[in-house]
Design a protein around this motif. Structure first.
Motif, PDB file in Angstrom:
ATOM      1  N   PRO A 504       0.927  -1.263   0.022  1.00  0.00           N
ATOM      2  CA  PRO A 504       0.041   0.135   0.083  1.00  0.00           C
ATOM      3  C   PRO A 504       0.583   1.361   0.068  1.00  0.00           C
ATOM      4  CG  PRO A 504      -0.280  -1.440   2.060  1.00  0.00           C
ATOM      5  CD  PRO A 504       0.410  -2.081   1.207  1.00  0.00           C
ATOM      6  N   PHE A 505       2.079   1.311   0.758  1.00  0.00           N
ATOM      7  CA  PHE A 505       2.675   2.439   0.697  1.00  0.00           C
ATOM      8  C   PHE A 505       3.490   2.818  -0.606  1.00  0.00           C
ATOM      9  CE2 PHE A 505       1.957   1.973   5.307  1.00  0.00           C
ATOM     10  CZ  PHE A 505       1.565   2.964   5.695  1.00  0.00           C
ATOM     11  N   MET A 506       4.016   1.505  -1.268  1.00  0.00           N
ATOM     12  CA  MET A 506       4.623   1.808  -2.594  1.00  0.00           C
ATOM     13  C   MET A 506       3.559   2.226  -3.458  1.00  0.00           C
ATOM     14  SD  MET A 506       7.531   1.821  -3.783  1.00  0.00           S
ATOM     15  CE  MET A 506       8.726   0.477  -3.546  1.00  0.00           C
ATOM     16  N   SER A 507       2.432   1.663  -3.558  1.00  0.00           N
ATOM     17  CA  SER A 507       1.401   2.109  -4.350  1.00  0.00           C
ATOM     18  C   SER A 507       0.994   3.505  -4.097  1.00  0.00           C
ATOM     19  CB  SER A 507       0.196   1.102  -4.363  1.00  0.00           C
ATOM     20  OG  SER A 507       0.439  -0.097  -4.728  1.00  0.00           O
ATOM     21  N   LEU A 508       0.960   3.995  -2.794  1.00  0.00           N
ATOM     22  CA  LEU A 508       0.714   5.445  -2.583  1.00  0.00           C
ATOM     23  C   LEU A 508       1.720   6.277  -3.254  1.00  0.00           C
ATOM     24  CD1 LEU A 508      -1.383   7.239  -1.249  1.00  0.00           C
ATOM     25  CD2 LEU A 508       0.274   7.109   0.967  1.00  0.00           C
ATOM     26  N   SER A 509       3.085   5.930  -3.147  1.00  0.00           N
ATOM     27  CA  SER A 509       3.944   6.730  -3.541  1.00  0.00           C
ATOM     28  C   SER A 509       4.101   7.048  -5.147  1.00  0.00           C
ATOM     29  CB  SER A 509       5.360   6.255  -3.124  1.00  0.00           C
ATOM     30  OG  SER A 509       5.648   5.381  -4.027  1.00  0.00           O
ATOM     31  N   PHE A 510       3.234   6.170  -5.849  1.00  0.00           N
ATOM     32  CA  PHE A 510       3.340   6.343  -7.307  1.00  0.00           C
ATOM     33  C   PHE A 510       2.050   6.830  -7.607  1.00  0.00           C
ATOM     34  CE2 PHE A 510       6.723   2.833  -7.172  1.00  0.00           C
ATOM     35  CZ  PHE A 510       7.422   3.497  -7.681  1.00  0.00           C
ATOM     36  N   MET A 511       1.016   7.428  -6.789  1.00  0.00           N
ATOM     37  CA  MET A 511      -0.352   7.804  -7.275  1.00  0.00           C
ATOM     38  C   MET A 511       0.259   9.779  -7.397  1.00  0.00           C
ATOM     39  SD  MET A 511      -2.529   5.692  -7.350  1.00  0.00           S
ATOM     40  CE  MET A 511      -0.974   4.457  -7.919  1.00  0.00           C
ATOM     41  N   ALA A 512       1.309   9.795  -7.441  1.00  0.00           N
ATOM     42  CA  ALA A 512       1.568  11.374  -7.640  1.00  0.00           C
ATOM     43  C   ALA A 512       2.715  11.323  -8.924  1.00  0.00           C
ATOM     44  CB  ALA A 512       2.510  11.916  -6.569  1.00  0.00           C
ATOM     45  N   LEU A 513       2.842   9.879  -9.426  1.00  0.00           N
ATOM     46  CA  LEU A 513       3.836   9.927 -10.744  1.00  0.00           C
ATOM     47  C   LEU A 513       3.224  10.254 -12.074  1.00  0.00           C
ATOM     48  CD1 LEU A 513       6.895   9.089 -11.566  1.00  0.00           C
ATOM     49  CD2 LEU A 513       6.061   6.876 -11.519  1.00  0.00           C
ATOM     50  N   LEU A 514       3.087  11.570 -12.328  1.00  0.00           N
ATOM     51  CA  LEU A 514       2.534  12.203 -13.228  1.00  0.00           C
ATOM     52  C   LEU A 514       2.957  11.582 -14.751  1.00  0.00           C
ATOM     53  CD1 LEU A 514       2.617  15.944 -12.554  1.00  0.00           C
ATOM     54  CD2 LEU A 514       0.969  14.044 -11.483  1.00  0.00           C
ATOM     55  N   VAL A 515       4.032  10.903 -14.825  1.00  0.00           N
ATOM     56  CA  VAL A 515       4.536  10.719 -16.113  1.00  0.00           C
ATOM     57  C   VAL A 515       4.073   9.241 -16.656  1.00  0.00           C
ATOM     58  CG1 VAL A 515       6.672  12.091 -16.382  1.00  0.00           C
ATOM     59  CG2 VAL A 515       6.595   9.842 -15.090  1.00  0.00           C
ATOM     60  N   ILE A 516       3.357   8.372 -15.671  1.00  0.00           N
ATOM     61  CA  ILE A 516       2.625   7.218 -15.986  1.00  0.00           C
ATOM     62  C   ILE A 516       1.148   7.324 -15.986  1.00  0.00           C
ATOM     63  CG2 ILE A 516       2.342   4.975 -15.066  1.00  0.00           C
ATOM     64  CD1 ILE A 516       5.293   5.467 -15.702  1.00  0.00           C
ATOM     65  N   PRO A 517       0.403   7.096 -17.180  1.00  0.00           N
ATOM     66  CA  PRO A 517      -0.935   7.109 -17.383  1.00  0.00           C
ATOM     67  C   PRO A 517      -1.621   6.392 -16.262  1.00  0.00           C
ATOM     68  CG  PRO A 517       0.143   6.930 -19.369  1.00  0.00           C
ATOM     69  CD  PRO A 517       1.081   6.771 -18.437  1.00  0.00           C
ATOM     70  N   SER A 518      -2.991   6.515 -15.961  1.00  0.00           N
ATOM     71  CA  SER A 518      -3.778   7.487 -16.748  1.00  0.00           C
ATOM     72  C   SER A 518      -3.904   8.782 -15.846  1.00  0.00           C
ATOM     73  CB  SER A 518      -5.277   6.970 -17.172  1.00  0.00           C
ATOM     74  OG  SER A 518      -4.936   6.024 -18.072  1.00  0.00           O
ATOM     75  N   LEU A 519      -4.856   8.621 -14.741  1.00  0.00           N
ATOM     76  CA  LEU A 519      -4.886   9.832 -13.842  1.00  0.00           C
ATOM     77  C   LEU A 519      -3.698   9.623 -12.608  1.00  0.00           C
ATOM     78  CD1 LEU A 519      -8.621  10.217 -13.142  1.00  0.00           C
ATOM     79  CD2 LEU A 519      -7.331  11.695 -14.357  1.00  0.00           C
ATOM     80  N   LYS A 520      -3.386  10.908 -12.303  1.00  0.00           N
ATOM     81  CA  LYS A 520      -2.514  10.917 -10.931  1.00  0.00           C
ATOM     82  C   LYS A 520      -2.802  12.198 -10.404  1.00  0.00           C
ATOM     83  CE  LYS A 520      -0.451   6.902 -11.455  1.00  0.00           C
ATOM     84  NZ  LYS A 520       0.811   6.843 -12.383  1.00  0.00           N
ATOM     85  N   LEU A 521      -2.192  12.410  -9.274  1.00  0.00           N
ATOM     86  CA  LEU A 521      -2.354  13.737  -8.582  1.00  0.00           C
ATOM     87  C   LEU A 521      -1.060  14.387  -8.274  1.00  0.00           C
ATOM     88  CD1 LEU A 521      -4.583  15.634  -7.168  1.00  0.00           C
ATOM     89  CD2 LEU A 521      -4.020  14.220  -5.051  1.00  0.00           C
ATOM     90  N   SER A 522      -1.163  15.739  -8.692  1.00  0.00           N
ATOM     91  CA  SER A 522       0.000  16.734  -8.401  1.00  0.00           C
ATOM     92  C   SER A 522      -0.340  17.611  -7.345  1.00  0.00           C
ATOM     93  CB  SER A 522       0.132  17.448  -9.822  1.00  0.00           C
ATOM     94  OG  SER A 522       0.911  18.878  -9.747  1.00  0.00           O
ATOM     95  N   ASP A 523       0.561  18.199  -6.894  1.00  0.00           N
ATOM     96  CA  ASP A 523       0.281  19.341  -5.763  1.00  0.00           C
ATOM     97  C   ASP A 523      -0.502  20.496  -6.607  1.00  0.00           C
ATOM     98  OD1 ASP A 523       2.523  21.789  -5.913  1.00  0.00           O
ATOM     99  OD2 ASP A 523       2.940  19.968  -7.052  1.00  0.00           O
ATOM    100  N   LYS A 524      -0.540  20.359  -7.748  1.00  0.00           N
ATOM    101  CA  LYS A 524      -1.224  21.540  -8.552  1.00  0.00           C
ATOM    102  C   LYS A 524      -2.696  21.084  -9.126  1.00  0.00           C
ATOM    103  CE  LYS A 524       2.936  23.697  -9.940  1.00  0.00           C
ATOM    104  NZ  LYS A 524       3.675  24.414 -11.214  1.00  0.00           N
ATOM    105  N   GLY A 525      -3.074  19.652  -8.871  1.00  0.00           N
ATOM    106  CA  GLY A 525      -4.401  19.252  -9.030  1.00  0.00           C
ATOM    107  C   GLY A 525      -4.269  17.964  -9.853  1.00  0.00           C
ATOM    108  N   LEU A 526      -5.440  17.562 -10.334  1.00  0.00           N
ATOM    109  CA  LEU A 526      -5.743  16.142 -11.029  1.00  0.00           C
ATOM    110  C   LEU A 526      -5.019  16.330 -12.186  1.00  0.00           C
ATOM    111  CD1 LEU A 526      -6.905  13.465 -10.421  1.00  0.00           C
ATOM    112  CD2 LEU A 526      -9.105  14.225 -11.384  1.00  0.00           C
ATOM    113  N   PHE A 527      -4.266  15.215 -12.605  1.00  0.00           N
ATOM    114  CA  PHE A 527      -3.725  15.181 -13.771  1.00  0.00           C
ATOM    115  C   PHE A 527      -3.669  13.800 -14.743  1.00  0.00           C
ATOM    116  CE2 PHE A 527       0.422  14.685 -16.422  1.00  0.00           C
ATOM    117  CZ  PHE A 527       0.385  15.968 -17.077  1.00  0.00           C
ATOM    118  N   ASP A 528      -4.170  14.508 -16.101  1.00  0.00           N
ATOM    119  CA  ASP A 528      -4.290  13.184 -16.939  1.00  0.00           C
ATOM    120  C   ASP A 528      -3.033  13.204 -17.797  1.00  0.00           C
ATOM    121  OD1 ASP A 528      -4.998  11.678 -19.414  1.00  0.00           O
ATOM    122  OD2 ASP A 528      -6.799  12.811 -19.532  1.00  0.00           O
ATOM    123  N   GLY A 529      -2.510  11.832 -17.699  1.00  0.00           N
ATOM    124  CA  GLY A 529      -1.234  11.480 -18.095  1.00  0.00           C
ATOM    125  C   GLY A 529      -1.526  10.964 -19.437  1.00  0.00           C
ATOM    126  N   ASN A 530      -2.526  10.983 -20.079  1.00  0.00           N
ATOM    127  CA  ASN A 530      -2.664  10.474 -21.302  1.00  0.00           C
ATOM    128  C   ASN A 530      -2.487  11.817 -22.131  1.00  0.00           C
ATOM    129  OD1 ASN A 530      -3.063   7.701 -21.435  1.00  0.00           O
ATOM    130  ND2 ASN A 530      -5.031   8.138 -20.644  1.00  0.00           N
TER     131      ASN A 530
END
Length: 540
Positions: A504-530
């Motif tokens: 769970p912690f490793m998976s959580l850490s990658f939920m901010a990885l914008l360069v991997i599609p599809s949806l991720k979360l940046s400190d600036k907002g929800l990001f569509d990696g596609n």
């Protein structure tokens, strides 16, 4: 030093009884002769792509564990600490690593920040890459994650590639799902490897177009089963890597585990060892011996060629592991960090909206990629909240470099039924990322991370546990056994709280990885990696 036993000559694909004479760290002679010893001597294993920081260990502590599994070298991208501390962070990794015999081979992080859509602690532009490339301690240009920049001829990205070519150093790739003409353009830019393939077909196309494909098996991303069937035919163009390996997993094994699994699948031993030992040396021109006369004495002694249980590890003629004891010593170092945000209040985690449907990140166990779901929102007094019954949980991304309001999104498949978990290991910029069943729980977890200036934690109404990470907010200053136990306890706590994810912690850490599609979360907002652009949580 004389080594006796069954000598595994990977280059010439033969095994014979013999003796190896080592003098001044070099293999002086290899003599074929009868001896009673039945163990096997072979070249050391190499992890062809890893972020040491993801083990939560500084290099010297990582080395202490890695040698117990027969690993003698890594191809290491210090991308994570660079996003926190810039060039100073890269220098820390190099200097700490130099105080061990282990052969760390660091690259120049090509994407700091990884994208312009997030806030990191530092920037390394083309001039910074030039400086790093001129350093003999830097062996290659690390993974070029900004593949849209390559395809769209981004000037700064292309300058970085040119500096790598100028210094005649390899360029690593990172292009998950990239196919067709775009892939061809990416390769033609000089990018020679990829460790992000998650399907057989994708890897096959990349191999056929001349890329080296790395079979990755880390704590979160696991692509071994998807790609291993390509190895028998493409063994000269494939390598093994872990990319990201958490401390509890590292204590259990490393590249030796992949060799065991590959051999169990009846893949030819020499082809397996070609990927595990030889190909990284040849591709990156590493100063690592391959068990030949005149080579550096970098080798291991294993009990057999099925389990690859390591009996002894030797680097430059020095025994660094023997009799179940690692002989790599603790190294003293200064804890560097970059943490500049204040504690948050619960109100900051509200998402005021009347929307009935929302975009939700679907976290996939064992994958870095995510899916986009459209789900029904749960609202309370104008605030969109977590719903444990539908497993649509609120997630927050808190900028740790500036004191600003959190970004909010929703995620599925964490399955928490109480409390929250949080981490300052949030790839790639390492802001604070948290998921929980309520705003209050998320706030409590985030503030615990802020109080410690880095760490991973789990909180409930009655319990709060944290593994502090005082080195750049992403690494511990303790040894692997200590933090491995703490991490395992936190992992177990998250699962007791309901999480059904493997890590769970490793998976959580990658939920901010914008360069991997599809949806991720940046400190600036929800990001569509596609589309490589921001999108809204609310659908209507």
């Amino acid at each position: 030093m004389i080594l006796k036993g069954n000598i595994v000559d990977v280059i010439n694909q033969r095994i014979f009884k013999g003796e190896i004479a080592i003098e001044n760290g070099i293999i002086k002679s290899i003599e074929e002769k009868h001896c009673p010893e039945n163990h096997y001597i072979l070249p050391g294993f190499i992890d062809a792509h890893i972020h040491i920081e993801s083990s939560m260990l500084v290099p010297s502590e990582f080395a202490k564990v890695a040698v117990t599994h027969g690993t003698v070298a890594t191809v290491s991208d210090p991308h994570e600490i660079a996003n926190v501390l810039g060039l100073k962070g890269v220098e820390f990794m190099i200097e700490n690593a130099k105080q061990t015999p282990f052969k760390f081979n660091f690259g120049a992080p090509s994407c700091v920040p990884a994208t312009s859509f997030e806030t990191s602690g530092a920037t390394i532009d083309a001039s910074g890459i030039k400086s790093l490339m001129s350093n003999p301690d830097i062996k290659y240009l690390a993974e070029v994650m900004n593949y849209p920049g390559v395809i769209n001829n981004d000037v700064d990205v292309l300058k970085k590639l040119e500096w790598a070519k100028h210094f005649n150093k390899p360029i690593d790739g990172h292009a998950p799902g990239l196919r067709g003409d775009d892939l061809t353009k990416y390769i033609n830019a000089g990018i020679s490897t990829d460790h992000e393939c998650f399907t057989y077909e994708e890897a096959l196309e990349k191999l056929e177009k001349g890329m080296k494909v790395l079979i990755r098996e880390g704590s979160a991303a696991k692509n071994f089963e998807a790609l291993i069937d390509l190895l028998p035919e493409y063994y000269e163009d494939m390598m093994f890597c872990s990319d990201d390996k958490h401390p509890d997993d590292l204590l259990l094994g490393h590249i030796n585990q992949l060799c065991t699994r590959a051999v169990a699948k009846k893949i030819d031993l020499f082809k397996v060892l070609q990927a595990a030992c030889v190909n990284p040396v040849k591709h990156y021109d590493l100063d690592v011996g391959l068990l030949r006369v005149g080579d550096n004495a970098d080798c291991i002694v294993v009990e057999d060629l099925q389990s690859f249980k390591v009996l002894k590890t030797i680097i430059d003629g020095e025994v660094v592991f023997e009799d179940e004891i690692s002989k790599i010593n603790h190294v003293k170092f200064e804890n560097l960090n970059n943490f500049n945000t204040l504690p948050k209040n619960v109100e900051e985690f509200r998402l005021n909206s009347s929307s009935e449907t929302i975009r939700v990140i679907e976290c996939l166990d064992g994958e870095l990629i995510t899916n986009e779901l459209i789900e029904k929102a749960t609202e309370n007094n104008g605030n969109l909240i977590s719903n444990t019954k539908t497993d649509i949980l609120k997630m927050a991304l808190v900028n740790r470099y500036e004191n600003v309001s959190p970004a909010i999104a929703f995620i599925k498949n964490f399955n928490l039924k109480e409390g929250a978990i949080a981490s300052s290991v949030g790839h790639d910029s390492h802001n604070i990322i948290a998921v929980g069943v309520s705003d209050a729980a998320i706030c409590k977890a985030v503030n615990l991370i802020i109080e410690e200036k880095g760490g991973i934690c789990a909180v409930t109404e009655t319990k709060s546990e944290i593994l502090p990470l005082p080195v750049a907010g992403i690494m511990s200053d303790q040894n692997a056994e200590t933090i491995g136990m703490q991490y395992a306890d936190l992992d177990a706590m998250a699962k007791t709280m309901g999480s059904t994810l493997t890590a769970p912690f490793m998976s959580l850490s990658f939920m901010a990885l914008l360069v991997i599609p599809s949806l991720k979360l940046s400190d600036k907002g929800l990001f569509d990696g596609n589309s490589f652009s921001f999108t809204k949580v609310e659908v209507n």
